[in-house]
Design a protein around this motif. Structure first.
Motif, mmCIF file in Angstrom:
data_model
loop_
_atom_site.group_PDB
_atom_site.id
_atom_site.type_symbol
_atom_site.label_atom_id
_atom_site.label_comp_id
_atom_site.label_asym_id
_atom_site.label_seq_id
_atom_site.Cartn_x
_atom_site.Cartn_y
_atom_site.Cartn_z
ATOM 1 N N TYR A 1 10.941 29.175 -6.333
ATOM 2 C CA TYR A 1 11.079 29.762 -5.001
ATOM 3 C C TYR A 1 10.241 31.036 -4.845
ATOM 4 C CZ TYR A 1 14.740 26.589 -3.525
ATOM 5 O OH TYR A 1 15.442 25.469 -3.144
ATOM 6 N N ILE A 2 9.733 31.558 -5.929
ATOM 7 C CA ILE A 2 8.909 32.769 -5.895
ATOM 8 C C ILE A 2 7.450 32.330 -5.900
ATOM 9 C CG2 ILE A 2 8.304 34.890 -7.134
ATOM 10 C CD1 ILE A 2 11.134 34.691 -8.422
ATOM 11 N N PRO A 3 6.654 32.833 -4.960
ATOM 12 C CA PRO A 3 5.238 32.444 -4.972
ATOM 13 C C PRO A 3 4.595 32.758 -6.328
ATOM 14 C CG PRO A 3 5.771 33.613 -2.950
ATOM 15 C CD PRO A 3 6.983 33.714 -3.847
ATOM 16 N N TYR A 4 4.003 31.752 -6.929
ATOM 17 C CA TYR A 4 3.364 31.836 -8.243
ATOM 18 C C TYR A 4 4.348 32.172 -9.363
ATOM 19 C CZ TYR A 4 -0.726 31.956 -5.263
ATOM 20 O OH TYR A 4 -1.664 31.664 -4.312
ATOM 21 N N GLY A 5 5.642 31.990 -9.118
ATOM 22 C CA GLY A 5 6.655 32.332 -10.109
ATOM 23 C C GLY A 5 6.564 31.502 -11.374
ATOM 24 N N GLN A 6 6.424 30.191 -11.229
ATOM 25 C CA GLN A 6 6.327 29.337 -12.410
ATOM 26 C C GLN A 6 5.021 29.602 -13.153
ATOM 27 O OE1 GLN A 6 6.962 25.456 -10.646
ATOM 28 N NE2 GLN A 6 9.131 25.499 -11.186
ATOM 29 N N ARG A 7 3.966 29.872 -12.419
ATOM 30 C CA ARG A 7 2.685 30.184 -13.062
ATOM 31 C C ARG A 7 2.804 31.474 -13.882
ATOM 32 N NH1 ARG A 7 -2.270 30.047 -9.176
ATOM 33 N NH2 ARG A 7 -1.502 27.919 -9.041
ATOM 34 N N MET A 8 3.514 32.474 -13.324
ATOM 35 C CA MET A 8 3.717 33.730 -14.064
ATOM 36 C C MET A 8 4.539 33.486 -15.331
ATOM 37 S SD MET A 8 4.267 36.757 -11.243
ATOM 38 C CE MET A 8 5.661 35.991 -10.447
ATOM 39 N N LEU A 9 5.592 32.671 -15.217
ATOM 40 C CA LEU A 9 6.414 32.370 -16.391
ATOM 41 C C LEU A 9 5.598 31.681 -17.476
ATOM 42 C CD1 LEU A 9 9.891 31.160 -15.101
ATOM 43 C CD2 LEU A 9 9.402 33.130 -16.526
ATOM 44 N N GLN B 1 18.605 22.942 2.682
ATOM 45 C CA GLN B 1 18.695 23.182 1.242
ATOM 46 C C GLN B 1 18.181 21.979 0.457
ATOM 47 O OE1 GLN B 1 19.660 25.829 -0.543
ATOM 48 N NE2 GLN B 1 20.051 24.969 -2.542
ATOM 49 N N LEU B 2 18.648 20.788 0.812
ATOM 50 C CA LEU B 2 18.198 19.568 0.128
ATOM 51 C C LEU B 2 16.701 19.337 0.327
ATOM 52 C CD1 LEU B 2 21.166 17.116 0.745
ATOM 53 C CD2 LEU B 2 20.420 18.102 -1.421
ATOM 54 N N ARG B 3 16.233 19.596 1.541
ATOM 55 C CA ARG B 3 14.801 19.432 1.806
ATOM 56 C C ARG B 3 13.984 20.387 0.939
ATOM 57 N NH1 ARG B 3 14.898 19.239 7.693
ATOM 58 N NH2 ARG B 3 15.130 21.457 7.416
ATOM 59 N N ASN B 4 14.436 21.629 0.831
ATOM 60 C CA ASN B 4 13.737 22.612 -0.014
ATOM 61 C C ASN B 4 13.777 22.218 -1.485
ATOM 62 O OD1 ASN B 4 13.008 24.273 2.102
ATOM 63 N ND2 ASN B 4 14.758 25.636 1.856
ATOM 64 N N MET B 5 14.908 21.695 -1.933
ATOM 65 C CA MET B 5 15.052 21.327 -3.343
ATOM 66 C C MET B 5 14.176 20.131 -3.704
ATOM 67 S SD MET B 5 19.171 21.846 -3.628
ATOM 68 C CE MET B 5 19.323 20.994 -5.167
ATOM 69 N N CYS B 6 13.880 19.283 -2.722
ATOM 70 C CA CYS B 6 13.104 18.068 -2.984
ATOM 71 C C CYS B 6 11.616 18.229 -2.689
ATOM 72 C CB CYS B 6 13.680 16.913 -2.179
ATOM 73 S SG CYS B 6 15.341 16.461 -2.714
ATOM 74 N N LYS B 7 11.179 19.426 -2.324
ATOM 75 C CA LYS B 7 9.745 19.639 -2.106
ATOM 76 C C LYS B 7 8.998 19.357 -3.402
ATOM 77 C CE LYS B 7 9.706 22.994 1.625
ATOM 78 N NZ LYS B 7 9.365 24.361 2.009
ATOM 79 N N GLY C 1 23.141 26.896 0.215
ATOM 80 C CA GLY C 1 23.211 25.820 1.197
ATOM 81 C C GLY C 1 24.032 26.215 2.406
ATOM 82 N N PHE C 2 25.049 27.029 2.192
ATOM 83 C CA PHE C 2 25.864 27.528 3.292
ATOM 84 C C PHE C 2 25.045 28.466 4.176
ATOM 85 C CE2 PHE C 2 28.715 30.866 4.908
ATOM 86 C CZ PHE C 2 29.542 30.088 5.706
ATOM 87 N N LEU C 3 24.179 29.264 3.570
ATOM 88 C CA LEU C 3 23.383 30.219 4.339
ATOM 89 C C LEU C 3 22.298 29.546 5.175
ATOM 90 C CD1 LEU C 3 22.911 33.100 1.747
ATOM 91 C CD2 LEU C 3 24.349 33.107 3.787
ATOM 92 N N ILE C 4 21.610 28.566 4.601
ATOM 93 C CA ILE C 4 20.492 27.950 5.318
ATOM 94 C C ILE C 4 20.809 26.549 5.821
ATOM 95 C CG2 ILE C 4 18.779 29.311 4.078
ATOM 96 C CD1 ILE C 4 18.131 26.818 2.418
ATOM 97 N N GLY C 5 21.968 26.035 5.485
ATOM 98 C CA GLY C 5 22.359 24.689 5.897
ATOM 99 C C GLY C 5 22.079 23.681 4.802
ATOM 100 N N GLN D 1 10.592 19.766 -7.130
ATOM 101 C CA GLN D 1 11.430 18.592 -7.385
ATOM 102 C C GLN D 1 11.726 18.410 -8.869
ATOM 103 O OE1 GLN D 1 9.433 15.217 -5.756
ATOM 104 N NE2 GLN D 1 7.684 15.361 -7.134
ATOM 105 N N TYR D 2 10.767 18.708 -9.739
ATOM 106 C CA TYR D 2 11.017 18.562 -11.178
ATOM 107 C C TYR D 2 11.956 19.659 -11.683
ATOM 108 C CZ TYR D 2 7.255 15.192 -10.975
ATOM 109 O OH TYR D 2 6.476 14.115 -10.647
ATOM 110 N N ALA D 3 11.788 20.864 -11.144
ATOM 111 C CA ALA D 3 12.682 21.958 -11.532
ATOM 112 C C ALA D 3 14.114 21.650 -11.102
ATOM 113 C CB ALA D 3 12.206 23.270 -10.906
ATOM 114 N N THR D 4 14.268 21.094 -9.907
ATOM 115 C CA THR D 4 15.596 20.722 -9.412
ATOM 116 C C THR D 4 16.210 19.634 -10.289
ATOM 117 O OG1 THR D 4 14.952 21.277 -7.147
ATOM 118 C CG2 THR D 4 16.860 19.849 -7.415
ATOM 119 N N ALA D 5 15.418 18.610 -10.591
ATOM 120 C CA ALA D 5 15.928 17.511 -11.424
ATOM 121 C C ALA D 5 16.320 18.010 -12.814
ATOM 122 C CB ALA D 5 14.875 16.411 -11.531
#
Length: 120
Positions: free
Chosen positions: A102-110, A48-54, A40-44, A58-62
């Motif tokens: 945050y990784i493209p297709y990361g959750q799908r790969m997991l 950061q909150l906007r990215n986390m709530c996309k 959050g310090f690096l990107i503001g 959003q479910y991963a964040t929660a």
């Protein structure tokens, strides 16, 4: 901030080896929170909150925040060491799922990797 978070997690690991499971859980969780604040310090903080709530994360964040809160609650409330460790493991799994968002297709790969491990 990331380095400070890493130091907290490292100090928590030292407490683990001395048998202080609740202290480990608190410092490990604090390390994760500080590391997240570092991004959050690096990107503001607003971005950061906007990215986390996309919608894609959003479910991963929660889930990640819920596991951190449950870990802290279990450690402060004096729950058994095994239950605190279960929450720490679940917190780590939630963090992996969160980072994969945050990784493209990361959750799908997991999902595919875990599915293949179950099918073997």
């Amino acid at each position: 901030c990331f380095c400070v978070g890493f130091v907290f997690s490292l100090m928590g690991t030292l407490l683990w080896w001395t048998g202080h499971v609740a202290g480990f859980a608190l410092l490990y969780t604090l390390g994760n929170i500080v590391s997240m604040a570092g991004t959050g310090f690096l990107i503001g903080p607003r971005r950061q909150l906007r990215n986390m709530c996309k919608s894609s994360r959003q479910y991963a964040t929660a889930l990640y925040f819920t596991m951190m809160l449950l870990t802290i609650f279990a450690a402060i409330s004096g729950w058994s060491a095994i239950s605190i460790l279960v929450f720490c493991i679940l917190q780590w799994c939630a963090m992996v799922w969160y980072v994969a968002s945050y990784i493209p297709y990361g959750q799908r790969m997991l999902k595919k990797i875990l599915g293949n491990m179950v099918d073997f």
